[in-house]
Design an enzyme around this catalytic site. Structure first.
Site, PDB file in Angstrom:
ATOM      1  N   LYS A  83       0.821  -1.224   0.000  1.00  0.00           N
ATOM      2  CA  LYS A  83       0.000   0.000   0.000  1.00  0.00           C
ATOM      3  C   LYS A  83       0.851   1.268   0.000  1.00  0.00           C
ATOM      4  O   LYS A  83       0.390   2.330  -0.397  1.00  0.00           O
ATOM      5  CB  LYS A  83      -0.884   0.023   1.262  1.00  0.00           C
ATOM      6  CG  LYS A  83      -1.961  -1.031   1.278  1.00  0.00           C
ATOM      7  CD  LYS A  83      -2.574  -1.194   2.650  1.00  0.00           C
ATOM      8  CE  LYS A  83      -1.894  -2.240   3.489  1.00  0.00           C
ATOM      9  NZ  LYS A  83      -2.019  -3.621   3.047  1.00  0.00           N
ATOM     10  N   GLU A  96      -3.140  -3.022  -7.839  1.00  0.00           N
ATOM     11  CA  GLU A  96      -4.490  -3.510  -7.545  1.00  0.00           C
ATOM     12  C   GLU A  96      -4.582  -4.169  -6.173  1.00  0.00           C
ATOM     13  O   GLU A  96      -5.599  -4.062  -5.481  1.00  0.00           O
ATOM     14  CB  GLU A  96      -4.930  -4.492  -8.641  1.00  0.00           C
ATOM     15  CG  GLU A  96      -6.383  -4.883  -8.573  1.00  0.00           C
ATOM     16  CD  GLU A  96      -7.301  -3.678  -8.655  1.00  0.00           C
ATOM     17  OE1 GLU A  96      -7.359  -3.041  -9.704  1.00  0.00           O
ATOM     18  OE2 GLU A  96      -7.965  -3.366  -7.643  1.00  0.00           O
ATOM     19  N   GLY A 100      -4.359 -16.341   9.916  1.00  0.00           N
ATOM     20  CA  GLY A 100      -3.339 -15.702   9.074  1.00  0.00           C
ATOM     21  C   GLY A 100      -3.783 -14.380   8.485  1.00  0.00           C
ATOM     22  O   GLY A 100      -3.171 -13.863   7.558  1.00  0.00           O
ATOM     23  N   LYS A 143      -5.072   2.462   3.193  1.00  0.00           N
ATOM     24  CA  LYS A 143      -5.948   2.161   2.053  1.00  0.00           C
ATOM     25  C   LYS A 143      -6.793   3.380   1.684  1.00  0.00           C
ATOM     26  O   LYS A 143      -7.035   3.653   0.506  1.00  0.00           O
ATOM     27  CB  LYS A 143      -6.846   0.971   2.402  1.00  0.00           C
ATOM     28  CG  LYS A 143      -6.064  -0.336   2.485  1.00  0.00           C
ATOM     29  CD  LYS A 143      -6.878  -1.438   3.129  1.00  0.00           C
ATOM     30  CE  LYS A 143      -6.129  -2.771   3.068  1.00  0.00           C
ATOM     31  NZ  LYS A 143      -6.699  -3.794   3.965  1.00  0.00           N
ATOM     32  N   GLY A 153      -7.421 -13.095   1.109  1.00  0.00           N
ATOM     33  CA  GLY A 153      -6.438 -14.160   1.264  1.00  0.00           C
ATOM     34  C   GLY A 153      -5.351 -14.046   0.223  1.00  0.00           C
ATOM     35  O   GLY A 153      -5.386 -13.179  -0.646  1.00  0.00           O
TER      36      GLY A 153
HETATM   37  N1  LIG Z   1      -0.698 -11.193   2.987  1.00  0.00           N
HETATM   38  C1  LIG Z   1      -1.759 -10.687   2.362  1.00  0.00           C
HETATM   39  O1  LIG Z   1      -2.819 -11.331   2.235  1.00  0.00           O
HETATM   40  C2  LIG Z   1      -1.709  -9.297   1.762  1.00  0.00           C
HETATM   41  C3  LIG Z   1      -2.849  -8.740   1.220  1.00  0.00           C
HETATM   42  C4  LIG Z   1      -2.787  -7.483   0.596  1.00  0.00           C
HETATM   43  C5  LIG Z   1      -1.582  -6.810   0.571  1.00  0.00           C
HETATM   44  N2  LIG Z   1      -0.461  -7.373   1.144  1.00  0.00           N
HETATM   45  C6  LIG Z   1       0.793  -6.627   1.091  1.00  0.00           C
HETATM   46  O2  LIG Z   1       1.715  -7.368   0.297  1.00  0.00           O
HETATM   47  C7  LIG Z   1       3.042  -7.164   0.786  1.00  0.00           C
HETATM   48  C8  LIG Z   1       3.687  -8.516   1.043  1.00  0.00           C
HETATM   49  O3  LIG Z   1       2.956  -9.220   2.030  1.00  0.00           O
HETATM   50  P1  LIG Z   1       3.469 -10.660   2.527  1.00  0.00           P
HETATM   51  O4  LIG Z   1       2.353 -11.223   3.330  1.00  0.00           O
HETATM   52  O5  LIG Z   1       4.021 -11.424   1.396  1.00  0.00           O
HETATM   53  O6  LIG Z   1       4.675 -10.237   3.502  1.00  0.00           O
HETATM   54  P2  LIG Z   1       5.864 -11.134   4.021  1.00  0.00           P
HETATM   55  O7  LIG Z   1       5.490 -12.595   3.961  1.00  0.00           O
HETATM   56  O8  LIG Z   1       6.305 -10.565   5.314  1.00  0.00           O
HETATM   57  O9  LIG Z   1       7.028 -10.922   2.939  1.00  0.00           O
HETATM   58  C9  LIG Z   1       7.663  -9.702   2.783  1.00  0.00           C
HETATM   59  C10 LIG Z   1       8.903  -9.914   1.926  1.00  0.00           C
HETATM   60  O10 LIG Z   1       9.521  -8.649   1.706  1.00  0.00           O
HETATM   61  C11 LIG Z   1      10.928  -8.774   1.980  1.00  0.00           C
HETATM   62  N3  LIG Z   1      11.441  -7.464   2.352  1.00  0.00           N
HETATM   63  C12 LIG Z   1      11.086  -6.670   3.378  1.00  0.00           C
HETATM   64  N4  LIG Z   1      11.777  -5.513   3.329  1.00  0.00           N
HETATM   65  C13 LIG Z   1      12.611  -5.610   2.254  1.00  0.00           C
HETATM   66  C14 LIG Z   1      13.597  -4.772   1.684  1.00  0.00           C
HETATM   67  N5  LIG Z   1      13.896  -3.585   2.206  1.00  0.00           N
HETATM   68  N6  LIG Z   1      14.237  -5.209   0.588  1.00  0.00           N
HETATM   69  C15 LIG Z   1      13.969  -6.398   0.016  1.00  0.00           C
HETATM   70  N7  LIG Z   1      13.043  -7.249   0.518  1.00  0.00           N
HETATM   71  C16 LIG Z   1      12.394  -6.848   1.625  1.00  0.00           C
HETATM   72  C17 LIG Z   1      11.021  -9.814   3.067  1.00  0.00           C
HETATM   73  O11 LIG Z   1      12.340 -10.325   3.132  1.00  0.00           O
HETATM   74  P3  LIG Z   1      12.712 -11.541   4.122  1.00  0.00           P
HETATM   75  O12 LIG Z   1      12.189 -12.780   3.443  1.00  0.00           O
HETATM   76  O13 LIG Z   1      14.180 -11.558   4.155  1.00  0.00           O
HETATM   77  O14 LIG Z   1      12.061 -11.234   5.420  1.00  0.00           O
HETATM   78  C18 LIG Z   1       9.958 -10.808   2.570  1.00  0.00           C
HETATM   79  O15 LIG Z   1      10.539 -11.642   1.578  1.00  0.00           O
HETATM   80  C19 LIG Z   1       2.922  -6.272   2.021  1.00  0.00           C
HETATM   81  O16 LIG Z   1       3.159  -4.934   1.676  1.00  0.00           O
HETATM   82  C20 LIG Z   1       1.470  -6.473   2.424  1.00  0.00           C
HETATM   83  O17 LIG Z   1       0.960  -5.356   3.129  1.00  0.00           O
HETATM   84  C21 LIG Z   1      -0.510  -8.586   1.720  1.00  0.00           C
END
Ligand SMILES: NC(=O)c1ccc[n+]([C@@H]2O[C@H](COP(=O)([O-])OP(=O)(O)OC[C@H]3O[C@@H](n4cnc5c(N)ncnc54)[C@H](OP(=O)(O)O)[C@@H]3O)[C@@H](O)[C@H]2O)c1
Length: 359
Positions: free
Chosen positions: A130, A154, A211, A229, A326
């Site tokens: 976001k 999106e 989760g 958002k 999800g």
């Molecule tokens: N989960 C959902 O359902 C959902 C829904 C909508 C939006 N989002 C958004 O999507 C994004 C990802 O979510 P996620 O659930 O996949 O998070 P996550 O599992 O915590 O993964 C985040 C990834 O980003 C990496 N990272 C963090 N800071 C970094 C940096 N400075 N440089 C390079 N890599 C970096 C982390 O590295 P490490 O592996 O080394 O920790 C990890 O691989 C977030 O912004 C979240 O708000 C998520």
């Protein structure tokens, strides 16, 4: 056409995106004539990998020890070098940086720098984060236009439900005057539970077990996620240039239980409502607990559901309701943004109109 992807962030969302790409590979080839290849992956603590010939995300994900190139690059430097090494793909408009790092609610960094660097290197950007749209939409949209590349996000609101797509692709020439919505699943689930006597703590634990809520749930319960958002939607739909800090913000605390139950007893519902509207030349945005009449569409949005109602000039109100989110939804958001880029890349310039002849 072969689309080269650089994944910046390789956590839950990016991993599901990679498996979704494999699941939809035949569709991509058949319907879009596109093959997708991952050429780079950068994480914060789990290493980096890059090869213009393609890398294996499965092997990268399962390798036991964190891997690092000789000396790990900063994520911005990684993107700079990756786009430089992929300059042929960038020039041909088939290089895409997929940004899925964690949200930084104070400044939206380093995600904003990731987007900026990718665009400067000639790549398109898709992100589920976001931060970029919530803190810097105007500047990044301008940078994308100047570079002749796309900046799409999106997944930033309502996961894969196409809200930004809807306004951009379908509601062309319709003006959005404002919106109201319920955009955070955790707080809506807690409020719905507390109305029925569930404690704040047990509802929150349930969301963490599913989760949906983070281990540190403060971004959700303090209203920051909803504020981010709201800022993103206000920036995109209303042309604002605000940040989450400009959104008047309220969260959900255990103290809201009594209010939720009293409201329910009188046929009303207590909801954390995100809204924004134009007021003269300014845009006013807020996230606040509101007692809604039962007839309000948002009053019926329960548990993990989300909804946004757009107020428009030509079509009155348009509502989108999401039953539940999800990882697959969010991964789909990235895929749909990618396909927007693929469609744009394959769009041929219209044939020149036949010359008019005079009689
Ligand atoms: N989960 C959902 O359902 C959902 C829904 C909508 C939006 N989002 C958004 O999507 C994004 C990802 O979510 P996620 O659930 O996949 O998070 P996550 O599992 O915590 O993964 C985040 C990834 O980003 C990496 N990272 C963090 N800071 C970094 C940096 N400075 N440089 C390079 N890599 C970096 C982390 O590295 P490490 O592996 O080394 O920790 C990890 O691989 C977030 O912004 C979240 O708000 C998520």
């Amino acid at each position: 056409v072969t689309i080269d992807l650089v994944l910046v962030g390789f956590g839950n969302v990016a991993k599901r995106f990679v498996t979704l790409l494999a699941e939809r590979d035949a569709t991509l080839r058949r319907d879009y004539g596109a093959a997708v290849r991952i050429v780079g992956i950068a994480t914060k603590r789990h290493g980096q990998i890059f090869s213009t010939r393609g890398v294996d995300p499965g092997a990268f994900a399962t390798a036991s020890a964190p891997r690092e190139t000789n000396r790990p690059l900063t994520s911005v430097e990684f993107i700079r070098r990756a786009t430089r090494a992929s300059r042929a793909a960038a020039r041909q408009g088939r290089l895409v940086v997929v940004e899925t790092t964690t949200l930084d609610i104070r400044r939206g960094e380093p995600a904003i720098a990731h987007v900026r660097t990718a665009l400067a290197g000639g790549a398109h950007v898709v992100t589920a984060n976001k931060g970029p749209a919530a803190f810097a939409h105007r500047a990044l949209a301008r940078a994308a236009t100047q570079a002749g590349r796309r900046f799409l996000f999106e997944g930033a609101v309502m996961d894969g439900i196409p809200i930004f797509n809807l306004v951009r692709e379908t509601l062309t020439a319709v003006n959005v005057a404002g919106f109201r919505g319920i955009v955070n699943s955790t707080t809506n689930f807690i409020l719905t539970g507390m109305e029925q006597g569930q404690s704040f703590e047990s509802a929150l634990l349930e969301m963490q077990a599913r989760g949906i809520a983070e281990a540190d749930p403060s971004l959700d319960v303090d209203g920051w996620d909803a504020a981010a958002k709201t800022a993103a939607m206000a920036n995109v739909f209303l042309g604002a240039a605000i940040t989450p800090q400009d959104v008047q913000r309220e969260g959900v605390t255990p103290a809201a239980a009594a209010r939720a139950q009293t409201a329910r007893a009188s046929g009303r519902r207590l909801k954390l409502v995100a809204s924004a509207a134009r007021e003269g030349r300014r845009v006013r945005a807020r996230v606040a607990l509101e007692e809604l009449e039962a007839s309000d569409l948002l009053a019926g949005v329960e548990g993990q559901q989300n909804a946004v109602i757009l107020r428009t000039d030509l079509l009155d109100e348009i509502a989108i309701v999401q039953q539940g989110g999800g990882l697959t939804h969010t991964a789909y958001a990235l895929l749909s943004d990618l396909l927007t880029i693929v469609r744009g890349a394959s769009r041929r310039p219209p044939r020149a109109a036949p010359r008019g002849r005079s009689l």
